[in-house]
Write an enzyme that holds these catalytic residues in place. Structure first.
Site, PDB file in Angstrom:
ATOM      1  N   ASP A 245     -56.250  38.056  -0.088  1.00 18.05           N
ATOM      2  CA  ASP A 245     -54.964  38.681  -0.335  1.00 18.05           C
ATOM      3  C   ASP A 245     -55.152  40.176  -0.580  1.00 18.05           C
ATOM      4  OD1 ASP A 245     -52.065  38.344  -0.968  1.00 18.05           O
ATOM      5  OD2 ASP A 245     -52.710  39.036  -2.948  1.00 18.05           O
TER       6      ASP A 245
ATOM      7  N   GLU B  76     -55.861  40.035   4.714  1.00 23.22           N
ATOM      8  CA  GLU B  76     -54.537  40.632   4.743  1.00 23.22           C
ATOM      9  C   GLU B  76     -54.808  42.130   4.650  1.00 23.22           C
ATOM     10  OE1 GLU B  76     -50.225  40.082   2.580  1.00 23.22           O
ATOM     11  OE2 GLU B  76     -51.994  40.195   1.297  1.00 23.22           O
TER      12      GLU B  76
END
Length: 677
Positions: A312, A349
């Protein structure tokens, strides 16, 4: 002192740390021996971050410049010593080849909470995730890889708890070695917090039994999924922790070594750099923190059997000591050098909220990256024709694998598979909502509908939200199928948002991170069986036709030994595209003729893609095939299940290409059924 030895300690013992030192927030020092702190290496956690949250603050709630004067030992979160955890059993099934990989992003609880085929006691649990009905569902679809939203133990933010909400997505990790206990089964005869969809619901509650058994149940679920042939990836959050900002709780890291764990504001060390948007940022430029992250990742591979990780806000993990993104960051080097972690899949990401945070295409060779440009191009092409991203040129770039992102630096050679393509993810509208809402409807989140993305590139088909209008419903269904087809036809690695395949809606909420409610849970009783069959047909078609999943870049030039270009771009009726045609604001329909190299596979077949995003039918022409003698229509997105109308194979000819549709023609008929009903 960073480690010690306590003779006689045995499984079952419960402990916490007290850290003595100066309290000088302006210098980044927040030691308070009145706080009992959770060991960052805890494998099982005793207690909950709930109730009177002021007792978990490191500072005095009446004066943040002073340390909290009361001892919080009775209610502090503590670690329980556990017996050595077993090593994950070796895979008994082969991993999918990278070019055949199809990913589904899945939330443990949302996927299983309302499934009628799962026993009530297992709904919303790790065991439910690996139940035979779930395995059968993903097998029917053709999914190879499950990317699980975070399952490490979290602590829900104080603001959410005050509103009776929870961080449902799980991006508020506290205990990185421990499995989230809320997804473990409740003890026999007890009341699980998540077992009554229609009754009372406390999303923060879990029992000591669940905390003690969560790890074993998750390990068993992952092993079951792997034995069934699936890859299992884990979404991990190393950009920030659950301790949030300077007004947040002191549960572990902050009280142990605040200046080491976190990036502090260089102008005021009492404040935190907030490149994650969640209050703090972990500092992986600090060797101690990097070692911790590597230990965590290795633990999840060796003891849980995780096959890959989605990182993330991964830009934050590759920032150096001065805060700049570094292509040669220590984090990248450590992963590459680790004998365990170098074998698993890494997915980024590729952005964060810090300066220069958008780094799509800049991660090292070997990494996959979420491709938001693909998402935006596909949505614009089908739903927002007035947007510049809706032009032919943009769509063609994404269909061809996004070479503008992943094939620009010869020093870092990457294939199209580095692009993880998606049209929806957990963060945003579901597929059904993308074609049902023009605006976000996030009032349930308690932030006055100001949270979540405002630029969704969505279109409601003529009416906002649920409707009985048959025309609008048909239009929405058609657009869903067109979006899915375009996604699966893009070169790269496709990812589906779990639940899209059954028509799941969040009623227009595009930021349901805090909705551990029926809003987020998949409504299996309303599942769209035809849409599931359509997705299965699409995945089967992609898998069976090499031209649709080949892992190399398209060149558009003649190929040896027969001098046939690997791709030809044209209008549906066969007219070659001029430079102006690529950027025409109104004429956007496309024909793509893919020709696999005879050198790679002499039996490979042509594939012909027709895409018509407009609201009128168009004339279309079938050119002569390059590798075979005839064309078979293999997919028609105007049909609910994608099955083409019965037409004989043809060598060439013309036909009518329906509005808002995708058709795929190939040089061979299907050798076997491309999906299981």
């Amino acid at each position: 002192m960073w480690h010690g030895w306590l003779a006689g300690a045995r499984p079952g013992w419960v402990y916490g740390w007290r850290a003595h030192g100066p309290w000088v927030p302006a210098q980044g020092l927040r030691f308070n021996p009145q706080r009992v702190l959770l060991d960052p290496y805890a494998h099982e956690v005793v207690g909950r971050y709930a109730g009177d949250l002021s007792r978990h603050l490191g500072h005095d709630p009446l004066d943040p410049d002073r340390p909290h004067p009361q001892d919080n030992a009775p209610l502090a979160l503590k670690a329980r010593v556990v017996a050595p955890e077993p090593a994950s059993p070796p895979r008994r099934t082969p991993l999918p080849t990278p070019e055949q990989r199809v990913v589904a992003e899945v939330h443990v609880k949302s996927a299983t909470m309302l499934h009628p085929g799962i026993p009530k006691a297992l709904r919303g649990t790790y065991a439910g995730l690996a139940h035979p009905v779930m395995i059968d569902h993903w097998r029917r679809l053709g999914v190879t890889t499950l990317e699980l939203l975070p399952v490490q133990m979290r602590a829900d933010e104080a603001r959410l708890q005050a509103q009776g909400l929870a961080n449902h997505w799980g991006y508020s990790t506290l205990a990185y070695f421990a499995a989230e206990p809320r997804y473990a089964r409740a003890a026999s005869g007890s009341h699980a917090a998540h077992a009554t969809p229609g009754g009372s619901h406390n999303p923060a509650a879990f029992s000591a039994h669940q905390a003690a058994h969560a790890g074993a149940e998750l390990r068993h679920a992952i092993a079951t999924l792997r034995d069934a042939g699936f890859e299992v990836w884990l979404d991990v959050v190393f950009n920030h922790t659950a301790e949030t900002d300077e007004l947040g709780p002191t549960l572990s890291f902050r009280g142990l070594a605040n200046r080491h764990w976190y990036r502090l504001d260089p102008e005021d060390a009492a404040l935190y750099v907030n490149w994650a948007g969640c209050g703090n940022t972990l500092n992986l430029a600090e060797p101690m923190v990097l070692r911790f992250v590597m230990d965590v990742l290795r633990h999840w591979v060796t003891h849980y059997g995780i096959d890959g990780f989605r990182f993330d806000l991964a830009t934050a993990l590759a920032r150096g000591g001065a805060g700049e993104f570094e292509a040669g960051a220590a984090f990248f080097a450590a992963l590459q050098a680790d004998p365990v972690l170098r074998r698993v899949t890494w997915v980024a990401e590729p952005w964060d909220l810090g300066p220069g945070g958008y780094r799509a295409g800049e991660f090292p060779a070997g990494w996959l990256e979420w491709n938001d440009r693909c998402r935006d191009a596909l949505r614009a092409y089908w739903l927002r024709p007035q947007d510049e991203r809706a032009r032919r040129a943009e769509l063609a770039t994404r269909l061809a694998g996004s070479s503008d992102r992943f094939n620009v630096d010869p020093r870092r050679p990457r294939s199209p598979l580095a692009s993880l393509n998606y049209v929806t993810s957990h963060d945003g509208f579901t597929l059904r909502d993308v074609v049902s809402y023009n605006q976000r409807h996030n009032h349930a989140n308690g932030e006055h509908n100001q949270d979540g993305h405002a630029d969704n590139l969505s279109w409601n088909g003529g009416l906002e939200g649920p409707t009985d209008d048959a025309g609008v419903q048909a239009r929405r269904q058609r657009l869903q199928r067109a979006l899915l087809a375009t996604l699966l036809l893009c070169r790269g690695t496709p990812m589906l948002l779990g639940g899209d395949d059954i028509g799941h809606s969040q009623r227009g909420n595009n930021n349901a991170y805090c909705q551990d409610t029926p809003l987020s849970w998949w409504h299996w009783a309303e599942a769209d069986a035809a849409l599931s069959a359509y997705v299965a047909r699409l995945i089967g078609l992609r898998r069976s036709v090499r031209a649709l999943h080949a892992p190399h870049w398209l060149r558009g030039s003649a190929q040896a030994p027969d001098s046939v270009p690997d791709v030809r771009w044209a209008t549906p009726d066969g007219r070659e595209l001029s430079p102006a045609d690529w950027h025409h604001p109104h004429e956007r329909a496309l024909r793509v003729h893919l020709v696999p190299s005879a050198q790679d596979d002499a039996q490979a077949e042509d594939a012909l893609l027709f895409l018509n995003p407009g609201d009128t039918d168009l004339p279309a022409e079938l050119p002569p095939p390059a590798r075979t003698r005839q064309w078979w229509c293999r997919l028609d997105s105007t049909q609910p299940r994608g099955e083409p109308l019965q037409t004989p194979p043809v060598a060439a000819g013309t036909f009518c290409l329906p509005a808002r549709s995708v058709q795929v023609w190939c040089g061979w008929p299907p050798a076997a059924p491309e999906f299981r009903p």
